[in-house]
Design an enzyme around this catalytic site. Sequence first.
Site, mmCIF file in Angstrom:
data_model
loop_
_atom_site.group_PDB
_atom_site.id
_atom_site.type_symbol
_atom_site.label_atom_id
_atom_site.label_comp_id
_atom_site.label_asym_id
_atom_site.label_seq_id
_atom_site.Cartn_x
_atom_site.Cartn_y
_atom_site.Cartn_z
ATOM 1 N N HIS A 101 0.831 -1.219 0.000
ATOM 2 C CA HIS A 101 0.000 0.000 0.000
ATOM 3 C C HIS A 101 0.866 1.270 0.000
ATOM 4 O O HIS A 101 0.506 2.279 0.599
ATOM 5 C CB HIS A 101 -0.947 0.031 1.198
ATOM 6 C CG HIS A 101 -1.947 -1.085 1.212
ATOM 7 N ND1 HIS A 101 -3.204 -0.983 0.678
ATOM 8 C CD2 HIS A 101 -1.865 -2.353 1.690
ATOM 9 C CE1 HIS A 101 -3.858 -2.119 0.841
ATOM 10 N NE2 HIS A 101 -3.069 -2.974 1.445
ATOM 11 N N ASN A 174 -10.206 -2.895 2.575
ATOM 12 C CA ASN A 174 -9.902 -2.924 1.143
ATOM 13 C C ASN A 174 -11.186 -2.719 0.347
ATOM 14 O O ASN A 174 -12.272 -2.702 0.926
ATOM 15 C CB ASN A 174 -9.307 -4.292 0.760
ATOM 16 C CG ASN A 174 -7.818 -4.396 1.080
ATOM 17 O OD1 ASN A 174 -7.145 -3.392 1.306
ATOM 18 N ND2 ASN A 174 -7.319 -5.613 1.091
HETATM 19 FE FE1 HDE Z 1 -2.417 -4.778 5.515
HETATM 20 N N1 HDE Z 1 -0.606 -3.964 5.974
HETATM 21 N N2 HDE Z 1 -1.753 -6.568 6.188
HETATM 22 N N3 HDE Z 1 -4.166 -5.676 4.950
HETATM 23 N N4 HDE Z 1 -3.081 -3.036 4.838
HETATM 24 C C1 HDE Z 1 -0.256 -2.673 5.790
HETATM 25 O O1 HDE Z 1 0.810 -1.337 7.366
HETATM 26 C C2 HDE Z 1 -0.643 -6.775 6.928
HETATM 27 C C3 HDE Z 1 -4.512 -6.972 5.121
HETATM 28 C C4 HDE Z 1 -4.342 -2.744 4.425
HETATM 29 O O2 HDE Z 1 -3.198 3.510 3.956
HETATM 30 C C5 HDE Z 1 1.059 -2.332 6.404
HETATM 31 O O3 HDE Z 1 1.144 0.865 7.691
HETATM 32 C C6 HDE Z 1 -0.570 -8.141 7.363
HETATM 33 C C7 HDE Z 1 -5.924 -7.167 4.921
HETATM 34 C C8 HDE Z 1 -4.427 -1.354 4.050
HETATM 35 O O4 HDE Z 1 -1.601 3.360 5.438
HETATM 36 C C9 HDE Z 1 1.495 -3.639 7.084
HETATM 37 C C10 HDE Z 1 -1.692 -8.753 6.833
HETATM 38 C C11 HDE Z 1 -6.419 -5.934 4.608
HETATM 39 C C12 HDE Z 1 -3.164 -0.835 4.286
HETATM 40 C C13 HDE Z 1 0.350 -4.554 6.742
HETATM 41 C C14 HDE Z 1 -2.424 -7.761 6.105
HETATM 42 C C15 HDE Z 1 -5.309 -5.019 4.630
HETATM 43 C C16 HDE Z 1 -2.342 -1.904 4.791
HETATM 44 C C17 HDE Z 1 2.047 -1.710 5.484
HETATM 45 C C18 HDE Z 1 -2.100 -10.204 6.936
HETATM 46 C C19 HDE Z 1 -7.862 -5.550 4.251
HETATM 47 C C20 HDE Z 1 -2.703 0.583 4.021
HETATM 48 C C21 HDE Z 1 2.237 -0.278 5.963
HETATM 49 C C22 HDE Z 1 -2.111 -10.726 8.242
HETATM 50 C C23 HDE Z 1 -8.789 -5.747 5.337
HETATM 51 C C24 HDE Z 1 -2.991 1.502 5.164
HETATM 52 C C25 HDE Z 1 1.355 -0.141 7.077
HETATM 53 C C26 HDE Z 1 -2.565 2.911 4.832
HETATM 54 C C27 HDE Z 1 -1.013 -1.752 5.179
HETATM 55 C C28 HDE Z 1 0.309 -5.816 7.201
HETATM 56 C C29 HDE Z 1 -3.621 -8.062 5.409
HETATM 57 C C30 HDE Z 1 -5.474 -3.622 4.317
HETATM 58 C C31 HDE Z 1 2.856 -4.170 6.700
HETATM 59 C C32 HDE Z 1 0.532 -8.740 8.193
HETATM 60 C C33 HDE Z 1 -6.708 -8.482 5.050
HETATM 61 C C34 HDE Z 1 -5.651 -0.624 3.514
HETATM 62 O O5 HDE Z 1 1.595 -3.467 8.462
#
Ligand code: HDE
Length: 723
Positions: A101, A174
Amino acid sequence: MPRATTPKLETTPGRRTKKSTKPADTAEPAEYLSAPGAAGETPQSTGDPSRTLTTQQGHPVADGQNSLRAGPRGPTLLEDFILREKIFHFDHERIPERVVHARGYGAHGQFVLNRSLARYTTADVLTTVGGETEVFVRFSTVAGRAGSFDLARDVRGFAVKFYTRQGNWDLVGNNIPVFFIQDAIKFPDLVHSVKEEPDRGFPQAQSAHDNFWDFASLMPEAWHMVMWQMSDRTIPRSFRTMEGFGVHSFRLVNAKGESHFVKFHWKPRQGLQSVLWNEAVKINGADPDFHRRDLWEAIERGDFPQWDLGVQIFDEEMADKLPFDHLDATKLIPEELVPVELVGTLTLDRNVDNFFAETEQVAFCTQNVPPGIDFSEDPLLAGRNFSYLDTQLKRLGSPNFTHIPINAPRCPIMHFQQDGHMAMVNPKGRANYEPNSWGAEGGPRENPDTGHRSFPAPLEGVKQRTRSDTFADHYSQARQFYISQLPIEQKHLGDALVFELSKVQRPDIRARAVSHLRNIDEDLAATVADGIGLPLPDAAKAAKPTRDLEPSERLSILANGPSSFKGRKLGILLTDGSDADLFQALVSAAEKAGAHVEVIAPKIGGVTLDKGDRVPADQKIDGGPSVLYDAVAVLPSEDGAALLARDAPSKDFVSDAFAHCKFIAHNGAAELLFDEARIPQQKDNGFLLLKTAKDAKAFISACADLRFWAREPTVDLDAQDAG
Ligand code: HDE
């Protein structure tokens, strides 16, 4: 003395509703022509002490154009602290971009609650009807780097920070209601596979390569999300035309301590809309910032996008009756089973003042929930609750990232945490621990009545690394999604799979991918196999057989589109001598419908219409291809048409509008350009000949359908093959 151009330093970003896109001071070109600094001149000086340029330490700067040197042609001196400070700061301007993202765009707004959920939760944001909660929303793509293009085929992030009276609530969702994997331990593998391949460092922002399809074809659980990813959901027309989903089940906990499960939804009032893949590819070249520009411009012109917050609430008993496990993030709950109730409205009405300070530094954490909202046992959510906090420390460099204004709660904050890098707000007084016996001076105390309490879910089990058997049906909902699409959407989904798999170099990976499709839909599998020239492989071994679930209308984009042309963009191609009355009629019909108009012309200076009026252009033809518009009007004069008919970008303008099934208004003169662009002489109903002002109105009402889909089978090779 030249006029000032020094930017004003603002320490506190001010609230603005309407901004000019022009800089406050615009330098006359002549200022740049005089050699700055010659003979001790200070060309940018204003004489106004309140606008004096300073160093970060506050020292006034006399000359910001020249470094300190030993003689005009001698060496630069180390003593120049102004030079060193400026370069030092510049060297450290970047912070690590998000691992996923990375490319995103944010805006401010409010959330207003229309219906109380007090029966289910104590959270103030969900119980105070009419209450207004400040929010910041960041939309994003997942795979590409911060500098990648907006129209990648990719999932979009839809992250909302509510600054509630009980602390921040981050709903980090999402635009797709399910996810690729069931367990957080697979997340790094998923992300590595979709990102650039590590040896060559490409492809950027694309899943169309071997590594992604290798991984997906070895992960049967991914195939429900793959269906969404290959649909037009991943090439939205605008952030404004996307749904949002919290994905996981969360808990709502009420005053009696009772728990219900909840899934969160965002429904765009603008209706759902996507672009075509061929269009997306061209938009990326024409305007890589298409989505961020669209959001910025909509907010600037006061066309504030809105979403309704929907909740699907169900109890443990209902959860047990569902034909799949709601703790499995690869599954959704069809709205036919648990209806979505709309409870509040989100409005985005203010652009950021500074992209870095707000959009880049905003730190969402899934663990941020106010009292009354709690977590379910979804194993993906547990992993996220660790990951987001952890990643903020890496990106923002300090446990004090909540001191940054965009992350700071708007409610009082009282605790004994202290020190660390960049500590802006430190506790006052003698007591920095608790319990203490300093009485009223002793700082804050816990509050069992209003404080966060975890729902005491009874838990037991054997410690083991395992996946529940209730997570094992990987294809039924993938099939449900596919059969819920309208035929034209099914075609796009098949085309996307063929496109992506045609970029995969290893034939065995292509075959393994198609083997999953046989468990989803035999026709789709056959179409894709044929499209990539592959004999139909055996079906992938399924953990559980596919069940036929009822189609769900809410899963289609086209079935949930807008009812008008409001908020859309009409491009009008003009030349010198174009008909002023027709142009005016079209502009007023479009504006009356709430649409936005741009003029495209051979020169950016504009055109002179037949009645002598001068109309400035918004785009020169090759900078304003038709892919940037929802519908187009082609209104050249006879002479103008003869000119355009010799111009490749003008021919592309109309042939792309035709190929992308857009509604095209035109006058008689445009026929010459259409002929040169090889548009069939027999025009379909997506073309409207404009003769009078009345025709302009009829055209704008036709545009409410957004596309003339009946044309697509006549312009697409894959469709003709299939037919
Ligand atoms: Fe994320 N995800 N994610 N994700 N995600 C990040 O956090 C992570 C997942 C989502 O505009 C990171 O600040 C793991 C699902 C959005 O700043 C990180 C897992 C969904 C955004 C991270 C998931 C998301 C992130 C990268 C699986 C939808 C952007 C930078 C266990 C419900 C937020 C940060 C923004 C961002 C980890 C799965 C949505 C690395 C470990 C499911 C919208 O922390």
